[in-house]
Design a protein around this motif. Structure first.
Motif, PDB file in Angstrom:
ATOM      1  N   ASP A  88       0.838  -1.197   0.000  1.00 26.91           N
ATOM      2  CA  ASP A  88       0.000   0.000   0.000  1.00 26.91           C
ATOM      3  C   ASP A  88       0.878   1.254   0.000  1.00 26.91           C
ATOM      4  OD1 ASP A  88      -2.448   1.177  -0.089  1.00 26.91           O
ATOM      5  OD2 ASP A  88      -2.687   1.269   2.086  1.00 26.91           O
ATOM      6  N   THR A 129       5.781   3.520  -3.443  1.00 30.98           N
ATOM      7  CA  THR A 129       5.534   4.697  -4.287  1.00 30.98           C
ATOM      8  C   THR A 129       6.124   4.531  -5.680  1.00 30.98           C
ATOM      9  OG1 THR A 129       7.559   5.766  -3.524  1.00 30.98           O
ATOM     10  CG2 THR A 129       5.540   6.246  -2.295  1.00 30.98           C
ATOM     11  N   TYR A 170      -3.993   2.919  -8.342  1.00 29.95           N
ATOM     12  CA  TYR A 170      -2.682   3.428  -8.764  1.00 29.95           C
ATOM     13  C   TYR A 170      -1.686   2.903  -7.738  1.00 29.95           C
ATOM     14  CZ  TYR A 170       0.535   6.842 -10.951  1.00 29.95           C
ATOM     15  OH  TYR A 170       1.557   7.448 -11.631  1.00 29.95           O
ATOM     16  N   SER A 171      -1.084   1.762  -8.039  1.00 28.40           N
ATOM     17  CA  SER A 171      -0.158   1.217  -7.045  1.00 28.40           C
ATOM     18  C   SER A 171       1.028   0.541  -7.728  1.00 28.40           C
ATOM     19  CB  SER A 171      -0.884   0.231  -6.130  1.00 28.40           C
ATOM     20  OG  SER A 171      -1.464  -0.796  -6.886  1.00 28.40           O
ATOM     21  N   LEU A 209       7.673  13.375  -3.899  1.00 30.48           N
ATOM     22  CA  LEU A 209       8.296  12.052  -3.909  1.00 30.48           C
ATOM     23  C   LEU A 209       9.345  11.980  -5.015  1.00 30.48           C
ATOM     24  CD1 LEU A 209       5.222   9.703  -3.425  1.00 30.48           C
ATOM     25  CD2 LEU A 209       6.679  10.743  -1.683  1.00 30.48           C
ATOM     26  N   HIS A 248       9.921  11.605   0.737  1.00 28.37           N
ATOM     27  CA  HIS A 248       9.263  10.521   1.453  1.00 28.37           C
ATOM     28  C   HIS A 248       9.035  10.814   2.933  1.00 28.37           C
ATOM     29  CE1 HIS A 248       9.876   8.411  -2.329  1.00 28.37           C
ATOM     30  NE2 HIS A 248       9.012   7.522  -1.913  1.00 28.37           N
ATOM     31  N   THR A 250       5.331  10.371   3.130  1.00 29.39           N
ATOM     32  CA  THR A 250       4.785   9.045   3.454  1.00 29.39           C
ATOM     33  C   THR A 250       5.064   8.689   4.921  1.00 29.39           C
ATOM     34  OG1 THR A 250       6.754   8.091   2.400  1.00 29.39           O
ATOM     35  CG2 THR A 250       4.712   8.065   1.141  1.00 29.39           C
ATOM     36  N   THR A 303      -1.415  11.671  -9.313  1.00 28.36           N
ATOM     37  CA  THR A 303      -0.140  11.102  -8.896  1.00 28.36           C
ATOM     38  C   THR A 303      -0.411  10.039  -7.821  1.00 28.36           C
ATOM     39  OG1 THR A 303       0.141  12.679  -7.088  1.00 28.36           O
ATOM     40  CG2 THR A 303       1.009  13.318  -9.257  1.00 28.36           C
ATOM     41  N   TRP A 304       0.644   9.353  -7.423  1.00 26.96           N
ATOM     42  CA  TRP A 304       0.487   8.367  -6.354  1.00 26.96           C
ATOM     43  C   TRP A 304      -0.036   9.056  -5.096  1.00 26.96           C
ATOM     44  CZ3 TRP A 304       2.169   7.426  -1.410  1.00 26.96           C
ATOM     45  CH2 TRP A 304       2.013   6.123  -0.926  1.00 26.96           C
ATOM     46  N   ARG A 358      -3.765  10.133  -5.437  1.00 26.43           N
ATOM     47  CA  ARG A 358      -4.655   8.986  -5.258  1.00 26.43           C
ATOM     48  C   ARG A 358      -5.009   8.794  -3.779  1.00 26.43           C
ATOM     49  NH1 ARG A 358      -4.221   3.787  -2.727  1.00 26.43           N
ATOM     50  NH2 ARG A 358      -2.202   3.231  -3.596  1.00 26.43           N
ATOM     51  N   ARG A 359      -4.104   9.201  -2.897  1.00 22.99           N
ATOM     52  CA  ARG A 359      -4.324   8.994  -1.465  1.00 22.99           C
ATOM     53  C   ARG A 359      -4.807  10.253  -0.743  1.00 22.99           C
ATOM     54  NH1 ARG A 359      -1.609   4.177   0.240  1.00 22.99           N
ATOM     55  NH2 ARG A 359      -2.213   4.944   2.286  1.00 22.99           N
ATOM     56  N   TRP A 369      12.106   9.991 -11.940  1.00 26.00           N
ATOM     57  CA  TRP A 369      12.952   9.524 -10.840  1.00 26.00           C
ATOM     58  C   TRP A 369      14.444   9.637 -11.152  1.00 26.00           C
ATOM     59  CZ3 TRP A 369      10.288   8.726  -6.527  1.00 26.00           C
ATOM     60  CH2 TRP A 369       8.970   8.289  -6.598  1.00 26.00           C
TER      61      TRP A 369
END
Lengths: 111, 747
Positions: A12, A15, A54-55, B211, B221, B224, B241-242, B245-246, B627
């Motif tokens: 989860d 990234t 999206y993972s 990120l 990070h 996170t 983006t990742w 999404r969260r 990246w």
């Protein structure tokens, strides 16, 4: 028989930064594109108005040795140490099996 | 500032250098080259031949705790690359653009440059040489001192509207007296466990994907880390983006409308009384005027401007305003619109009126050892020379923040020689025609007429091939000593030399050598270690002492505004004319600018120039990071290039279908100013079918040097003009109208 080790991924939180891949390539000098671990992307697609898939998922290859030499020196496998999202855990399978069910979206690799 | 210079040390087992099974391991800070805005703790492994063979994260460094990104992990490939520049070179001026460099010695190179620069200073004045840098490399302190000790006030960045970080720095310095960063506990050695620390309830990530983008001293990070500790996030991004999404909500804003969104959120926070009244009464200036201004931005109107849902804007404003603490991590997107300064002012006002200042998990003024953008040698310049700084008369806000020239004025002055001619350029750490320069051909054409161009870099670049008369090879960070005085909260942290490559020298060695030839009293140090010790004066450590104990953290406490620790005079408050955070900006009024935030439509844009939409129907944002690459670097590093082999444009499926494009098609991305070649990637990360997004700073190191590595076919800034905002800050790099059409065979 020696205790078996593995890697627990809390995917989860992955990234998709690819640090695990690069750490592995550099630890072993693997050729470009080859590695003991490879990160796959799932998505992005929209599930409903607020929700997205999206993972990322690191998958271990036949080149992974769980960094046996590093482990002998008391170091973490290079992928685990460098994981920027801190979502990989190295340990004995016996312990990790207990942890895998602590919450959803985890996967345990016995390598 | 009156911060007490006491340091908190990190307990660590390993010394700065030790042996490990046949390798020498050197602990240090990972700071540049290649470029980066961070400075993670690293362990550099060298073999018995002194060659760098491996880089690992330092688990004992609280900044990154052993973690590392792909660029540092792959550093041995960069440092030991057979493509490195290894020795000084020269080329006749009339052969610019030809691959006909000749190897020379350091002595010859420095003798020649010294003589030619002095000749120009004598005939035209030292101000006629500009000293330009790129970004992310440890250079600002040293190149600015070089310029000033030579007598030139013209140190700067060849970037239209100085549209990266500097608008935010200048905006914050002039309205609050400080820069502000999110409190992620980075100022504490024990980080999240520190007893004073509290996790932010909400962090807004505004125009920034931290990120990947390794922004200003902010390890991405940490976000996170904090989310795992309960922090919620809100993202402002036209792409999914990742992190988006969260997020509680992602505001998929139309590029370039950030000021409107911020004013709409302020409208909610003020009208619903979600702000911190006590903080506003005590510490802010101009709240009533701001109140009045935000009434011009009701949420429905703003939703219309930004192509958002009104309810999403309200949800974001309420989540932030109702939190007990919060912070905003902003990115380059807020600088890269022409009217950037009022956008910055509006965004900052959100956390300012919420009182999220100098409290745990809020915004903090980063503790500093040296203000590297103007703190090391500005006294060397006479007031008479300072007054000749390009753009200073026209744009008085250049007095605040980085002490640079204004780049659009420089561009014009290179062509017109008004009010004086530019004769020479010292380009250190900048690949101008591939990366930050707007309209790169315009810069190229003007720079070709200069009497002398000197370039200092790690690798051959299109800029060097096009323009350089002298090339000096610079060192990567394992090849040099240094101190980490850069963005974000500064730590006593050293960069430690562990290897050598060719005849490369560090940027600061080069500047010290040349600087003392121009002005010996300005550079009194026998070597760079002595120079670094001089910067550390007042810390209680010299360079070698700091190397032993690093990282050392300046002692930190919250509420420094209340304790008189943010003003030079030691009085409570902020370092502004009114002593308060200025929501109504005195310095803007003094510069004949609107003292309150406002929204200026991007121009061209769908609203300001609807007549262009038939020809140019899509809105392009540029520069989303990858990246493995730092700006124009890393395209010649095999492992990193493999992660991003081609320059990509992301296109929405509906747009792709409308224009007959398939995944992998090569297209021209074109506006009324120019075009660039891109490979299509069809993706739903674009949250509106009119949005498209592309990489910046592309060139092909594998290409023909005398075609300048195809840079003029690949540089997306072909479409960006040299036009800044009213304040001299901001430029439309990230919001353009474009069309896409297929590249023909042979193009």
């Amino acid at each position: 028989m020696a205790e078996k080790s593995g890697i627990l991924i809390d995917y989860d939180w992955c990234t998709g930064c690819h640090s695990c891949e690069m750490a592995c390539q550099m630890e072993f000098g693997f050729p470009v594109g080859q590695s003991g671990v490879k990160v796959f992307q799932v998505g992005p697609w929209q599930i409903d108005e607020r929700k997205w898939q999206y993972s990322f998922m690191p998958v271990f290859t036949d080149m992974c040795t769980l960094c046996a030499e590093r482990a002998a020196k008391g170091k973490l496998p290079s992928c685990v140490q460098h994981c920027q999202a801190d979502c990989m855990k190295y340990g004995s399978l016996e312990d990790l099996v207990k942890e895998v069910s602590s919450h959803n979206k985890q996967v345990l690799y016995a390598i | 500032m009156s911060e007490e210079k006491k340091y908190v040390l990190v307990e660590h087992e390993k010394p700065w250098r030790y042996e490990e099974e046949g390798y020498t391991v050197t602990r240090g800070s990972a700071w540049t080259g290649p470029g980066c805005h961070l400075g993670c703790g690293v362990l550099m492994y060298t073999n018995d031949e002194g060659k760098l063979v491996k880089v690992e994260g330092d688990p004992e460094n609280p900044f990154n705790k052993g973690r590392l990104c792909v660029r540092c992990l792959d550093l041995p490939e960069v440092t030991n690359s057979d493509k490195r520049l290894l020795y000084p070179m020269k080329r006749d001026k009339d052969k610019r653009g030809k691959n006909e460099f000749e190897r020379i010695s350091w002595d010859e190179a420095l003798d020649d440059i010294e003589a030619k620069f002095n000749e120009i200073a004598d005939s035209s004045g030292p101000e006629s040489i500009v000293f330009l840098q790129g970004t992310g490399r440890d250079i600002a302190s040293w190149i600015s001192r070089l310029a000033w000790s030579f007598g030139s006030p013209n140190y700067g960045f060849p970037l239209s509207g100085l549209a990266c970080y500097l608008p935010r720095v200048s905006g914050m310095m002039s309205t609050t007296g400080s820069f502000w960063v999110c409190d992620c506990s980075q100022q504490f050695v024990d980080r999240y466990d520190n007893e004073q620390y509290e996790v932010p309830e909400v962090m807004i990530l505004w125009g920034n994907n931290p990120l990947i983008s390794n922004s200003d001293g902010f390890f991405g990070h940490w976000v996170t880390d904090l989310m795992k500790r309960g922090m919620k996030i809100i993202t402002v991004d036209p792409r999914m983006t990742w992190l988006g999404r969260r997020a509680e909500v992602n505001l998929a804003i139309r590029p370039g409308t950030d000021a409107a969104l911020a004013l709409g959120m302020l409208n909610v926070i003020i009208n619903e009384e979600l702000y911190d009244k006590e903080f506003v009464d005590k510490w802010c200036y101009g709240f009533d005027e701001l109140c009045k201004r935000v009434q011009e931005y009701p949420v429905e109107k703003v939703a219309n401007i930004c192509w958002l849902e009104a309810e999403d804007i309200r949800m974001a404003a309420r989540a932030f305003g109702n939190a007990k603490n919060g912070c905003i991590q902003w990115g380059l997107a807020v600088d890269m619109v022409r009217e950037a300064l009022p956008a910055i002012q509006a965004i900052a006002a959100i956390y300012q009126i919420c009182g999220y200042i100098e409290k745990p998990g809020c915004m903090i003024a980063p503790p500093e050892i040296l203000f590297y953008g103007g703190g090391f040698g500005s006294d060397l310049l006479t007031p008479e020379q300072e007054a000749k700084r390009i753009g200073l008369q026209k744009y008085p806000l250049l007095h605040h923040g980085f002490a640079t020239l204004q780049a659009d004025e420089m561009m014009a002055q290179m062509e017109t020689a008004d009010p004086y001619a530019i004769k020479g350029a010292w380009l250190q750490t900048t690949n101008t025609i591939a990366c930050m320069g707007a309209d790169p051909k315009r810069f190229y054409n003007a720079a070709r007429n200069l009497d002398i161009v000197v370039c200092i870099d790690l690798f051959m670049t299109p800029t060097i091939m096009a323009l350089a008369d002298y090339v000096l090879p610079a060192a990567t960070f394992p090849e040099r000593d240094g101190i980490r005085v850069g963005d974000g909260p500064q730590r006593g942290e050293t960069i430690n030399k562990c290897t050598s490559v060719g005849e490369c020298r560090s940027d600061m060695e080069i500047n010290l050598e040349l600087g003392r030839r121009f002005n010996p009293s300005a550079w009194p140090w026998k070597d760079v270690q002595e120079m670094f010790s001089a910067v550390y004066d007042g810390t209680g450590y010299d360079f070698k002492g700091m190397r032993e104990i690093a990282p050392a953290y300046p002692q930190f406490s919250y509420d420094r505004h209340a304790k008189g620790m943010l003003r030079q005079d030691g009085q409570p408050g902020f370092n502004t004319p009114t002593g308060r955070i200025e929501l109504w900006a005195t310095q803007y009024a003094n510069a004949d600018l609107d003292p309150l935030p406002y929204f200026g439509e991007p121009d061209p844009g769908p609203t300001s120039t609807p007549e262009l939409l038939n020809e140019y129907p899509l809105i392009l944002t540029t520069g989303a990071r990858n990246w493995g690459m730092f700006h124009s670097e890393h395209r010649n590093i095999p492992r990193l290039r493999a992660m991003r082999p081609d320059p990509i444009i992301e296109v929405h499926p509906e747009a792709a279908s409308e224009y007959g494009l398939k995944d992998g098609d090569w297209v021209w991305v074109e506006n009324q100013r120019g075009r660039a070649k891109r490979k299509v990637q069809i993706t739903t990360v674009l949250l509106n079918s009119k949005y498209c997004s592309t990489d910046h700073a592309w060139w092909y190191p594998e290409g023909d040097p005398e075609k300048l590595f195809d840079v003029f076919d690949l540089n997306i800034n072909n479409s960006v003009p040299w036009v800044p905002g009213k304040s001299g800050f901001g430029s439309n790099y990230k919001c353009m109208l474009v069309k896409l059409y297929k590249v023909k065979d042979g193009e």
